[in-house]
Design a protein around this motif. Sequence first.
Motif, PDB file in Angstrom:
ATOM      1  N   MET A   1      19.245  11.726  13.723  1.00 60.05           N
ATOM      2  CA  MET A   1      19.118  13.157  13.982  1.00 60.05           C
ATOM      3  C   MET A   1      20.463  13.809  13.707  1.00 60.05           C
ATOM      4  SD  MET A   1      18.098  15.021  17.531  1.00 60.05           S
ATOM      5  CE  MET A   1      16.700  13.934  17.711  1.00 60.05           C
ATOM      6  N   THR A   2      20.496  14.893  13.007  1.00 58.42           N
ATOM      7  CA  THR A   2      21.740  15.553  12.680  1.00 58.42           C
ATOM      8  C   THR A   2      22.318  16.223  13.909  1.00 58.42           C
ATOM      9  OG1 THR A   2      20.438  17.405  11.919  1.00 58.42           O
ATOM     10  CG2 THR A   2      21.205  15.885  10.261  1.00 58.42           C
ATOM     11  N   GLY A   3      23.524  15.775  14.300  1.00 56.09           N
ATOM     12  CA  GLY A   3      24.100  16.217  15.565  1.00 56.09           C
ATOM     13  C   GLY A   3      24.414  17.695  15.629  1.00 56.09           C
ATOM     14  N   ASN A   4      25.050  18.238  14.562  1.00 52.42           N
ATOM     15  CA  ASN A   4      25.444  19.644  14.605  1.00 52.42           C
ATOM     16  C   ASN A   4      24.246  20.567  14.719  1.00 52.42           C
ATOM     17  OD1 ASN A   4      28.130  18.945  14.405  1.00 52.42           O
ATOM     18  ND2 ASN A   4      28.181  19.120  12.179  1.00 52.42           N
ATOM     19  N   THR A   6      21.392  19.833  16.110  1.00 49.97           N
ATOM     20  CA  THR A   6      20.847  19.702  17.456  1.00 49.97           C
ATOM     21  C   THR A   6      21.675  20.493  18.453  1.00 49.97           C
ATOM     22  OG1 THR A   6      20.078  17.492  16.878  1.00 49.97           O
ATOM     23  CG2 THR A   6      20.108  18.052  19.201  1.00 49.97           C
ATOM     24  N   LEU A   7      22.990  20.474  18.312  1.00 48.55           N
ATOM     25  CA  LEU A   7      23.849  21.245  19.216  1.00 48.55           C
ATOM     26  C   LEU A   7      23.577  22.740  19.074  1.00 48.55           C
ATOM     27  CD1 LEU A   7      27.276  19.379  18.895  1.00 48.55           C
ATOM     28  CD2 LEU A   7      25.661  19.302  20.808  1.00 48.55           C
ATOM     29  N   LEU A   8      23.462  23.204  17.830  1.00 49.26           N
ATOM     30  CA  LEU A   8      23.167  24.628  17.607  1.00 49.26           C
ATOM     31  C   LEU A   8      21.811  24.985  18.190  1.00 49.26           C
ATOM     32  CD1 LEU A   8      23.705  27.382  16.352  1.00 49.26           C
ATOM     33  CD2 LEU A   8      22.801  26.501  14.181  1.00 49.26           C
ATOM     34  N   ALA A   9      20.812  24.118  17.958  1.00 46.94           N
ATOM     35  CA  ALA A   9      19.478  24.388  18.490  1.00 46.94           C
ATOM     36  C   ALA A   9      19.494  24.410  20.006  1.00 46.94           C
ATOM     37  CB  ALA A   9      18.497  23.332  17.993  1.00 46.94           C
ATOM     38  N   ALA A  10      20.268  23.513  20.627  1.00 49.91           N
ATOM     39  CA  ALA A  10      20.339  23.473  22.085  1.00 49.91           C
ATOM     40  C   ALA A  10      20.947  24.761  22.640  1.00 49.91           C
ATOM     41  CB  ALA A  10      21.154  22.266  22.540  1.00 49.91           C
ATOM     42  N   LEU A  11      22.004  25.246  21.986  1.00 56.10           N
ATOM     43  CA  LEU A  11      22.610  26.503  22.436  1.00 56.10           C
ATOM     44  C   LEU A  11      21.629  27.656  22.286  1.00 56.10           C
ATOM     45  CD1 LEU A  11      25.081  28.097  23.410  1.00 56.10           C
ATOM     46  CD2 LEU A  11      25.772  28.321  21.007  1.00 56.10           C
ATOM     47  N   LEU A  12      20.951  27.726  21.139  1.00 55.83           N
ATOM     48  CA  LEU A  12      19.972  28.797  20.928  1.00 55.83           C
ATOM     49  C   LEU A  12      18.812  28.690  21.917  1.00 55.83           C
ATOM     50  CD1 LEU A  12      19.810  28.931  17.019  1.00 55.83           C
ATOM     51  CD2 LEU A  12      20.821  30.630  18.557  1.00 55.83           C
ATOM     52  N   LEU A  13      18.385  27.458  22.201  1.00 56.12           N
ATOM     53  CA  LEU A  13      17.308  27.287  23.174  1.00 56.12           C
ATOM     54  C   LEU A  13      17.759  27.732  24.556  1.00 56.12           C
ATOM     55  CD1 LEU A  13      15.590  23.914  22.224  1.00 56.12           C
ATOM     56  CD2 LEU A  13      14.485  26.136  22.449  1.00 56.12           C
ATOM     57  N   GLY A  14      19.016  27.447  24.894  1.00 51.57           N
ATOM     58  CA  GLY A  14      19.531  27.908  26.179  1.00 51.57           C
ATOM     59  C   GLY A  14      19.513  29.420  26.285  1.00 51.57           C
ATOM     60  N   THR A 158      14.750  15.604  26.518  1.00 50.79           N
ATOM     61  CA  THR A 158      14.110  14.637  25.622  1.00 50.79           C
ATOM     62  C   THR A 158      14.754  14.676  24.240  1.00 50.79           C
ATOM     63  OG1 THR A 158      12.011  14.886  26.796  1.00 50.79           O
ATOM     64  CG2 THR A 158      11.914  13.944  24.586  1.00 50.79           C
ATOM     65  N   LEU A 159      14.998  15.881  23.730  1.00 48.29           N
ATOM     66  CA  LEU A 159      15.659  16.008  22.436  1.00 48.29           C
ATOM     67  C   LEU A 159      17.046  15.385  22.474  1.00 48.29           C
ATOM     68  CD1 LEU A 159      14.819  19.741  21.587  1.00 48.29           C
ATOM     69  CD2 LEU A 159      13.539  17.696  20.951  1.00 48.29           C
ATOM     70  N   ALA A 160      17.758  15.609  23.572  1.00 45.27           N
ATOM     71  CA  ALA A 160      19.112  15.080  23.692  1.00 45.27           C
ATOM     72  C   ALA A 160      19.108  13.560  23.755  1.00 45.27           C
ATOM     73  CB  ALA A 160      19.781  15.659  24.942  1.00 45.27           C
ATOM     74  N   ALA A 161      18.244  13.007  24.591  1.00 41.78           N
ATOM     75  CA  ALA A 161      18.234  11.558  24.793  1.00 41.78           C
ATOM     76  C   ALA A 161      17.860  10.810  23.520  1.00 41.78           C
ATOM     77  CB  ALA A 161      17.272  11.196  25.916  1.00 41.78           C
ATOM     78  N   LEU A 162      16.985  11.400  22.705  1.00 42.98           N
ATOM     79  CA  LEU A 162      16.531  10.725  21.495  1.00 42.98           C
ATOM     80  C   LEU A 162      17.570  10.714  20.386  1.00 42.98           C
ATOM     81  CD1 LEU A 162      12.789  11.766  21.416  1.00 42.98           C
ATOM     82  CD2 LEU A 162      13.698   9.450  21.609  1.00 42.98           C
ATOM     83  N   GLN A 163      18.750  11.240  20.651  1.00 37.69           N
ATOM     84  CA  GLN A 163      19.852  11.053  19.709  1.00 37.69           C
ATOM     85  C   GLN A 163      20.448   9.660  19.837  1.00 37.69           C
ATOM     86  OE1 GLN A 163      22.280  14.714  18.704  1.00 37.69           O
ATOM     87  NE2 GLN A 163      21.671  15.157  20.810  1.00 37.69           N
ATOM     88  N   LEU A 164      20.068   8.938  20.910  1.00 38.79           N
ATOM     89  CA  LEU A 164      20.468   7.547  21.114  1.00 38.79           C
ATOM     90  C   LEU A 164      21.983   7.379  21.169  1.00 38.79           C
ATOM     91  CD1 LEU A 164      17.909   5.746  18.769  1.00 38.79           C
ATOM     92  CD2 LEU A 164      17.602   6.592  21.096  1.00 38.79           C
ATOM     93  N   VAL A 210      15.628  26.358  13.750  1.00 41.14           N
ATOM     94  CA  VAL A 210      16.681  25.338  13.700  1.00 41.14           C
ATOM     95  C   VAL A 210      16.114  23.972  14.075  1.00 41.14           C
ATOM     96  CG1 VAL A 210      18.849  24.587  14.748  1.00 41.14           C
ATOM     97  CG2 VAL A 210      18.537  26.977  14.104  1.00 41.14           C
ATOM     98  N   LEU A 211      15.241  23.928  15.078  1.00 40.30           N
ATOM     99  CA  LEU A 211      14.644  22.661  15.485  1.00 40.30           C
ATOM    100  C   LEU A 211      13.754  22.082  14.394  1.00 40.30           C
ATOM    101  CD1 LEU A 211      13.835  23.497  19.192  1.00 40.30           C
ATOM    102  CD2 LEU A 211      15.368  21.701  18.413  1.00 40.30           C
ATOM    103  N   LEU A 212      12.993  22.928  13.719  1.00 40.50           N
ATOM    104  CA  LEU A 212      12.164  22.432  12.616  1.00 40.50           C
ATOM    105  C   LEU A 212      13.036  21.885  11.485  1.00 40.50           C
ATOM    106  CD1 LEU A 212       9.320  25.106  12.375  1.00 40.50           C
ATOM    107  CD2 LEU A 212       9.152  22.765  13.243  1.00 40.50           C
ATOM    108  N   ALA A 213      14.148  22.557  11.215  1.00 50.55           N
ATOM    109  CA  ALA A 213      15.068  22.049  10.193  1.00 50.55           C
ATOM    110  C   ALA A 213      15.627  20.693  10.620  1.00 50.55           C
ATOM    111  CB  ALA A 213      16.201  23.046   9.971  1.00 50.55           C
ATOM    112  N   GLY A 214      15.945  20.579  11.911  1.00 47.90           N
ATOM    113  CA  GLY A 214      16.432  19.303  12.410  1.00 47.90           C
ATOM    114  C   GLY A 214      15.401  18.200  12.284  1.00 47.90           C
ATOM    115  N   ALA A 215      14.133  18.529  12.530  1.00 41.53           N
ATOM    116  CA  ALA A 215      13.069  17.537  12.384  1.00 41.53           C
ATOM    117  C   ALA A 215      12.964  17.061  10.938  1.00 41.53           C
ATOM    118  CB  ALA A 215      11.739  18.124  12.848  1.00 41.53           C
ATOM    119  N   ALA A 216      13.033  18.013  10.002  1.00 44.54           N
ATOM    120  CA  ALA A 216      12.940  17.651   8.585  1.00 44.54           C
ATOM    121  C   ALA A 216      14.101  16.754   8.170  1.00 44.54           C
ATOM    122  CB  ALA A 216      12.904  18.919   7.730  1.00 44.54           C
TER     123      ALA A 216
END
Length: 244
Positions: A1-4, A6-14, A158-164, A210-216
């Motif tokens: 999973m691309t870290g950057n 995911t971080l951007l998506a997490a901030l936007l989700l917050g 869940t999204l965070a933990a699955l970055q392993l 952003v999350l859909l882009a991360g999934a792709a």
Amino acid sequence: MTGNITLLAALLLGLAASGHCFVMCGGISTALGLATARGANGRPRADFLVGYQVGRVFAYALVALVVGGALGALADALAAEGVRRALRIVAALALVAGALVAFGRLRDVGAGFVGRHLWPKLAPLGRRLLPVTSLPRAIGFGMVWGFMPCGFVYTVLTLAALQLDALRAAATMLMFGLGTAPAMLAAAFGARRLAALGSRTALRRGAGVVLLAGAALTLTAPWLVTAIPALHPWMPYLCSVDAR
């Protein structure tokens, strides 16, 4: 999973979850503002109000650190390529689920177990910290608050933990918590109209995209890097694909 991403998506989700947080927890934040020890000016002590949020966000990051680290260790132990590919697919599906939550197409998930089993055991700890008369008590109460059942929080966890990875998982939840903090602080300080601004649809849609882009990228990054090696420094991924 691309870290950057995911971080951007997490901030936007917050930020996007601020309206949701205001409905679910705004009353708690406002009540704490009224019940918090007051300073010489007769107003709730600002350091205590900030301490609640510091504790809440720290709790998010701490849980992600533990869960993400445990899953990462398990993935390393199960080093079979098929297992790691399956985990990558699960991570992509979790990102898609997060996007659907952001788009309002899926109800928040993940809080049922916590609400039934964990929260009844933790809630009494919060009551023991009342009244809040010191900054450590404020931070401690905020940490207990962080475990309050909230589907949005546990979706992002869940999204965070699955970055392993323990540190990336903690950073993801830290960004999410920081995104929610302005609304909660605004509610605590009485600026209810400002606290409700986070319900803007544009923020939720932006987070979903952003999350859909991360999934792709989670699904395709190993192959993209194999095809274009120059992308390697910019596109970390969960597992490798045998180039043979």
